[in-house]
Design an enzyme around this catalytic site. Structure first.
Site, short mmCIF file in Angstrom:
data_model
loop_
_atom_site.label_atom_id
_atom_site.label_comp_id
_atom_site.label_asym_id
_atom_site.label_seq_id
_atom_site.Cartn_x
_atom_site.Cartn_y
_atom_site.Cartn_z
CG ASP A 168 50.13 82.29 -87.90
OD1 ASP A 168 49.06 82.67 -88.31
OD2 ASP A 168 50.41 81.01 -88.38
N1 URA Z 1 51.58 76.59 -86.66
C1 URA Z 1 51.40 77.58 -87.59
O1 URA Z 1 51.37 77.58 -88.84
N2 URA Z 1 51.03 78.69 -87.10
C2 URA Z 1 50.99 78.96 -85.64
O2 URA Z 1 50.45 80.00 -85.08
C3 URA Z 1 51.33 77.82 -84.96
C4 URA Z 1 51.65 76.87 -85.36
#
Ligand code: URA
Length: 239
Positions: free
Chosen positions: A104
């Site tokens: 993310d």
């Molecule tokens: N878990 C998350 O919360 N974000 C990511 O980008 C990957 C795994």
């Protein structure tokens, strides 16, 4: 290199659609290493076999694989209506690449970029549980019960997450640090797991994907994967 379906290799070289390529094969106009191949299924090694259609050799895009240490604020999709900085903007490549899976926007760390759609499909398929390790810096002290819950699996909207390996690597009053290894890749999985057990996340960083480690890749930097690393990834999805 793994064998792939001939029509798929032809289609990815831009000859025609897969369906039309199947017809070209059955019509007897396709040769592999000079031999006519007019039956299906037929498998080829796109890295070493010479494929011709009507006597003309097909040209395959070279497969490229990069490991990027994604900075905060950079997104993993190739199209963004908000015009934010994309992971692909940080990896200048003559080939059109895309991310394998996603981190993310707020999460930093390792992400693989490639033009190998086959490997991408395999690595992102729920069947393959490539372990991914994250370092979460969280507010306050983490209680042991929360850690136990994280290890056993947490109920999210999609169901219960698989078992996680969780280590408290720093326990402070103000701030603690957890190392969390999971096999799945649900959207914002680690953040949602931590939220479920009441742990507020300050930062989240992915430090390994299978055997690939961060080592000395600074934030925003990238490097090509070695042949051995690509081979290991491919072996991992066959296991
Ligand atoms: N878990 C998350 O919360 N974000 C990511 O980008 C990957 C795994």
């Amino acid at each position: 290199m793994a064998k792939e379906r001939l029509q798929k290799v032809m289609a990815s070289a831009g000859v025609a659609s897969r369906r039309q390529c199947e017809e070209l094969i059955l019509d007897g106009v396709v040769r592999v290493n000079r031999r006519v191949v007019d039956e299906l299924p037929a498998f080829v090694d796109p890295d070493s076999d010479v494929i011709t259609v009507d006597g003309r050799r097909i040209k395959l895009a070279e497969r490229v694989y990069y490991l990027l240490n994604k900075p905060k604020g950079v997104i993993c999709t190739n199209r963004d209506p908000q015009k934010r900085r994309r992971a692909i903007d940080l990896v200048p490549s003559s080939e059109r690449v895309f991310c394998i899976g996603r981190l993310d926007a707020d999460t930093t760390g390792l992400i693989i970029l490639t033009n190998d759609a086959e490997l991408t499909n395999q690595l992102t398929h729920p069947r393959y549980k490539v372990p991914k390790t994250y370092i979460a810096t969280v507010k306050g002290r983490v209680d042991g019960q929360a850690v136990e819950k994280l290890k056993k699996g947490i109920w999210l909207a999609e169901g219960k997450t698989g078992k996680a390996v969780v280590k408290v690597i720093k326990a402070g009053h103000q701030e603690s640090r957890l190392e969390i290894t999971i096999g799945q890749g649900l959207t914002r999985q680690v953040r949602r797991m931590l939220a479920r057990v009441g742990i507020p996340v300050k930062t989240l960083k992915r430090v390994s994907i299978g055997k690939l480690k961060m080592r000395n890749l600074s934030v925003g930097a990238y490097r090509p994967l070695t042949r051995a690393e690509v081979a290991a990834l491919k072996r991992g999805v066959k296991a």
